[in-house]
Design a protein around this motif. Structure first.
Motif, PDB file in Angstrom:
ATOM      1  N   MET A   1     -11.928  -3.795 128.883  1.00 60.23           N
ATOM      2  CA  MET A   1     -12.403  -5.114 129.232  1.00 60.23           C
ATOM      3  C   MET A   1     -11.713  -5.583 130.515  1.00 60.23           C
ATOM      4  N   SER A   3      -9.734  -7.805 133.215  1.00 55.36           N
ATOM      5  CA  SER A   3      -8.627  -8.750 133.072  1.00 55.36           C
ATOM      6  C   SER A   3      -8.149  -9.171 134.455  1.00 55.36           C
ATOM      7  N   ALA A  82      -6.965 -18.386 123.304  1.00 55.87           N
ATOM      8  CA  ALA A  82      -8.115 -17.660 122.770  1.00 55.87           C
ATOM      9  C   ALA A  82      -9.339 -18.556 122.723  1.00 55.87           C
ATOM     10  N   ARG A  84     -13.913 -17.760 122.197  1.00 50.60           N
ATOM     11  CA  ARG A  84     -14.831 -16.691 121.789  1.00 50.60           C
ATOM     12  C   ARG A  84     -15.030 -15.696 122.938  1.00 50.60           C
ATOM     13  N   GLU A  85     -14.880 -16.144 124.178  1.00 50.77           N
ATOM     14  CA  GLU A  85     -15.171 -15.313 125.344  1.00 50.77           C
ATOM     15  C   GLU A  85     -13.951 -14.694 126.007  1.00 50.77           C
ATOM     16  N   LEU A  87      -9.431 -13.971 126.010  1.00 52.92           N
ATOM     17  CA  LEU A  87      -8.082 -13.959 125.449  1.00 52.92           C
ATOM     18  C   LEU A  87      -7.128 -14.042 126.634  1.00 52.92           C
ATOM     19  N   GLU A 110      -8.329 -12.031 129.882  1.00 48.37           N
ATOM     20  CA  GLU A 110      -9.175 -10.849 129.743  1.00 48.37           C
ATOM     21  C   GLU A 110     -10.440 -11.237 128.987  1.00 48.37           C
ATOM     22  N   SER A 111     -11.513 -10.546 129.321  1.00 51.91           N
ATOM     23  CA  SER A 111     -12.783 -10.868 128.674  1.00 51.91           C
ATOM     24  C   SER A 111     -12.783 -10.355 127.242  1.00 51.91           C
ATOM     25  N   ARG A 112     -13.633 -10.956 126.467  1.00 53.30           N
ATOM     26  CA  ARG A 112     -13.753 -10.629 125.051  1.00 53.30           C
ATOM     27  C   ARG A 112     -15.248 -10.489 124.765  1.00 53.30           C
TER      28      ARG A 112
END
Length: 144
Positions: A1, A3, A82, A84-85, A87, A110-112
């Protein structure tokens, strides 16, 4: 992902202990990194333990949580962020400078998930590129 990491150092005329006390006030974090609004703060053992926060990117509002994961009184505090999208973490480190302080702030994100990965460059730009000005504004607000 994907970052990204953003850092900025600024100075404040306050001693590290004074800045540390302000970092325990949840509203202090409002306006730093992605945190625009805070509520539902919890304190434990004399320090800020967690709070909920929100930010707006474009026309979308994102809500998240912040949990204190590093506490070194008078020296360093790290929040785990944090949504939903995304971290990440937001770290404030205080460095004594005579009777004043230097303040280092680092934002890691970073994307989630797939959608966040696709839009990560825009998200990263929106939440990270202004960190320097935000930290300088925070330090300037301590002087008033």
């Amino acid at each position: 992902m994907p970052s990204a990491t953003f850092s900025h150092r600024t100075a404040t005329p306050l001693a590290p202990g004074e800045v540390w006390n302000l970092l325990q006030v949840p509203e202090t974090w409002s306006g730093i990194g992605p945190v625009e609004e805070v509520w539902d703060a919890q304190h434990a053992a004399g320090h800020l333990e967690s709070f909920r926060w929100a930010t707006t990117v474009g026309h979308s509002r994102y809500e998240g949580t912040a949990e204190t994961i590093v506490v070194e009184p008078g020296r360093k505090m790290r929040l785990a962020l944090a949504t939903r999208e995304l971290l990440g973490s937001l770290t404030a480190e205080l460095i004594p400078n005579g009777n004043a302080s230097a303040l280092d702030v680092t934002l890691e994100i970073e994307s989630r998930g797939l959608m966040a990965s696709l839009f990560f460059p825009a998200i990263s730009h929106a939440v990270g590129d202004n960190l320097g000005a935000q930290v300088d504004d925070f330090a300037a607000s301590l002087e008033s």
